[in-house]
Write a protein that holds these residues in place. Structure first.
Motif, PDB file in Angstrom:
ATOM      1  N   PRO A  53       0.667  -1.276   0.086  1.00  0.00           N
ATOM      2  CA  PRO A  53       0.055   0.188  -0.396  1.00  0.00           C
ATOM      3  C   PRO A  53       0.532   1.095  -0.153  1.00  0.00           C
ATOM      4  N   ALA A  54       0.475   2.285  -0.486  1.00  0.00           N
ATOM      5  CA  ALA A  54       1.609   3.575  -0.362  1.00  0.00           C
ATOM      6  C   ALA A  54       1.015   4.028   0.500  1.00  0.00           C
ATOM      7  N   THR A  55       0.053   3.722   1.236  1.00  0.00           N
ATOM      8  CA  THR A  55       0.436   4.086   3.453  1.00  0.00           C
ATOM      9  C   THR A  55       0.431   2.795   4.120  1.00  0.00           C
ATOM     10  N   LEU A  56       1.076   2.856   5.026  1.00  0.00           N
ATOM     11  CA  LEU A  56       1.139   1.538   6.259  1.00  0.00           C
ATOM     12  C   LEU A  56       0.668   2.006   7.255  1.00  0.00           C
ATOM     13  N   THR A  57      -0.141   1.971   8.058  1.00  0.00           N
ATOM     14  CA  THR A  57      -0.101   2.627  10.033  1.00  0.00           C
ATOM     15  C   THR A  57       0.445   0.991  10.496  1.00  0.00           C
ATOM     16  N   VAL A  58       1.429   1.218  10.969  1.00  0.00           N
ATOM     17  CA  VAL A  58       2.157   0.360  12.127  1.00  0.00           C
ATOM     18  C   VAL A  58       2.213   0.138  13.575  1.00  0.00           C
ATOM     19  N   ARG A  59       1.957  -0.338  14.290  1.00  0.00           N
ATOM     20  CA  ARG A  59       2.905   0.173  15.549  1.00  0.00           C
ATOM     21  C   ARG A  59       3.936  -0.356  16.183  1.00  0.00           C
ATOM     22  N   ALA A  60       4.570   0.827  17.015  1.00  0.00           N
ATOM     23  CA  ALA A  60       5.723   0.619  17.521  1.00  0.00           C
ATOM     24  C   ALA A  60       6.938  -0.359  17.516  1.00  0.00           C
ATOM     25  N   GLY A  61       8.009  -0.390  16.994  1.00  0.00           N
ATOM     26  CA  GLY A  61       8.455  -1.611  16.702  1.00  0.00           C
ATOM     27  C   GLY A  61       8.879  -2.839  16.241  1.00  0.00           C
ATOM     28  N   ALA A  97      14.354  -5.025   4.435  1.00  0.00           N
ATOM     29  CA  ALA A  97      13.483  -4.528   5.838  1.00  0.00           C
ATOM     30  C   ALA A  97      14.054  -3.441   7.065  1.00  0.00           C
ATOM     31  N   PHE A  98      12.626  -2.250   7.584  1.00  0.00           N
ATOM     32  CA  PHE A  98      13.408  -1.469   8.855  1.00  0.00           C
ATOM     33  C   PHE A  98      12.402  -1.943   9.331  1.00  0.00           C
ATOM     34  N   THR A  99      13.119  -1.814  10.955  1.00  0.00           N
ATOM     35  CA  THR A  99      12.625  -1.464  11.761  1.00  0.00           C
ATOM     36  C   THR A  99      12.279  -0.468  12.350  1.00  0.00           C
ATOM     37  N   PHE A 100      10.437   0.375  12.426  1.00  0.00           N
ATOM     38  CA  PHE A 100      10.306   1.879  13.004  1.00  0.00           C
ATOM     39  C   PHE A 100       9.972   1.245  14.547  1.00  0.00           C
ATOM     40  N   ASP A 101      10.719   1.915  15.491  1.00  0.00           N
ATOM     41  CA  ASP A 101      10.874   2.342  16.560  1.00  0.00           C
ATOM     42  C   ASP A 101      10.135   3.265  17.765  1.00  0.00           C
ATOM     43  N   LYS A 102      10.031   3.965  16.741  1.00  0.00           N
ATOM     44  CA  LYS A 102       9.353   5.312  17.379  1.00  0.00           C
ATOM     45  C   LYS A 102       8.202   5.702  16.070  1.00  0.00           C
ATOM     46  N   PRO A 103       6.927   6.469  17.098  1.00  0.00           N
ATOM     47  CA  PRO A 103       6.553   7.209  16.638  1.00  0.00           C
ATOM     48  C   PRO A 103       6.480   7.885  15.816  1.00  0.00           C
ATOM     49  N   GLY A 104       5.971   8.198  14.613  1.00  0.00           N
ATOM     50  CA  GLY A 104       6.056   9.334  13.882  1.00  0.00           C
ATOM     51  C   GLY A 104       5.193   8.828  12.650  1.00  0.00           C
ATOM     52  N   THR A 105       6.085   9.707  11.704  1.00  0.00           N
ATOM     53  CA  THR A 105       5.344   9.839   9.982  1.00  0.00           C
ATOM     54  C   THR A 105       6.666   9.898   9.349  1.00  0.00           C
ATOM     55  N   TYR A 106       6.856   8.522   8.308  1.00  0.00           N
ATOM     56  CA  TYR A 106       8.085   8.421   7.766  1.00  0.00           C
ATOM     57  C   TYR A 106       7.780   8.232   6.091  1.00  0.00           C
ATOM     58  N   PRO A 107       7.527   9.515   5.544  1.00  0.00           N
ATOM     59  CA  PRO A 107       7.825   9.491   3.833  1.00  0.00           C
ATOM     60  C   PRO A 107       8.907   8.925   3.249  1.00  0.00           C
ATOM     61  N   TYR A 108       9.028   8.241   1.779  1.00  0.00           N
ATOM     62  CA  TYR A 108       9.939   7.302   1.519  1.00  0.00           C
ATOM     63  C   TYR A 108       9.324   7.809  -0.018  1.00  0.00           C
ATOM     64  N   TYR A 109      10.474   7.321  -1.012  1.00  0.00           N
ATOM     65  CA  TYR A 109      10.337   7.547  -2.125  1.00  0.00           C
ATOM     66  C   TYR A 109      11.333   6.181  -2.489  1.00  0.00           C
ATOM     67  N   CYS A 110      10.998   6.651  -4.422  1.00  0.00           N
ATOM     68  CA  CYS A 110      12.571   5.395  -4.421  1.00  0.00           C
ATOM     69  C   CYS A 110      13.521   6.330  -5.093  1.00  0.00           C
ATOM     70  N   ALA A 111      14.300   6.789  -5.244  1.00  0.00           N
ATOM     71  CA  ALA A 111      15.808   7.506  -5.595  1.00  0.00           C
ATOM     72  C   ALA A 111      15.883   6.816  -7.100  1.00  0.00           C
ATOM     73  N   ILE A 112      15.524   6.329  -7.834  1.00  0.00           N
ATOM     74  CA  ILE A 112      15.408   5.984  -9.077  1.00  0.00           C
ATOM     75  C   ILE A 112      14.599   6.415 -10.300  1.00  0.00           C
ATOM     76  N   HIS A 113      12.970   6.187  -9.593  1.00  0.00           N
ATOM     77  CA  HIS A 113      11.784   6.992  -9.802  1.00  0.00           C
ATOM     78  C   HIS A 113      11.251   7.746  -8.561  1.00  0.00           C
ATOM     79  N   PRO A 114      11.989   8.838  -8.950  1.00  0.00           N
ATOM     80  CA  PRO A 114      10.982   9.969  -7.640  1.00  0.00           C
ATOM     81  C   PRO A 114       9.570  10.197  -7.736  1.00  0.00           C
ATOM     82  N   HIS A 115       8.975   9.561  -8.774  1.00  0.00           N
ATOM     83  CA  HIS A 115       7.128   9.372  -8.257  1.00  0.00           C
ATOM     84  C   HIS A 115       7.146   8.900  -7.763  1.00  0.00           C
ATOM     85  N   MET A 116       8.187   7.571  -7.603  1.00  0.00           N
ATOM     86  CA  MET A 116       7.340   6.626  -6.562  1.00  0.00           C
ATOM     87  C   MET A 116       7.235   7.040  -5.232  1.00  0.00           C
ATOM     88  N   THR A 117       6.734   6.960  -4.322  1.00  0.00           N
ATOM     89  CA  THR A 117       6.706   7.909  -3.069  1.00  0.00           C
ATOM     90  C   THR A 117       5.827   7.064  -2.284  1.00  0.00           C
TER      91      THR A 117
END
Length: 123
Positions: A53-61, A97-117
């Protein structure tokens, strides 16, 4: 006569138990896809030049895994400064894979195709 009645009861009981076993197997078959979808709850697929999904909501950890299903390489690169994560180029079927330990909003993109977010929201 008594043994005939006992044999008939035993046969009915075996039929009844076999029906329960068949019903239980059917319910398990219906439940297994739901369990496998639960495993996908922390997965982002890269396909057709999109993050899904373009936006994924998860719990810390939570450990989130991205899998590249495209024939082109892609990256998973944090938009933050400093960058929280950066995958490097992922070939077809490559994962990051990356573990998200702290609450917050983490936007990201593809550095090769920047329109992918995409966005990971951690609660």
């Amino acid at each position: 006569m008594k043994s005939i009645l006992l044999n008939a009861r035993g046969a009915r009981r075996r039929v009844w138990l076999s029906r329960i076993a068949i019903a239980a197997a059917g319910m398990l078959t219906l439940t297994l896809p739901a369990l496998s979808n639960a495993a996908d709850a922390d997965t982002v697929h890269i396909e057709h030049f999109t993050f899904s999904p373009a936006t994924l909501t998860v719990r810390a950890g939570t450990r989130v895994t991205w899998t590249n299903r495209d024939d082109e390489p892609h990256t998973v690169t944090s938009s933050g400064n400093p960058r929280a994560f950066a995958s490097g180029a992922l070939d077809t079927d490559g994962t990051f894979a990356f573990t998200f330990d702290k609450p917050g909003t983490y936007p990201y993109y593809c550095a090769i195709h920047p329109h992918m977010t995409g966005v990971i929201v951690v609660k």
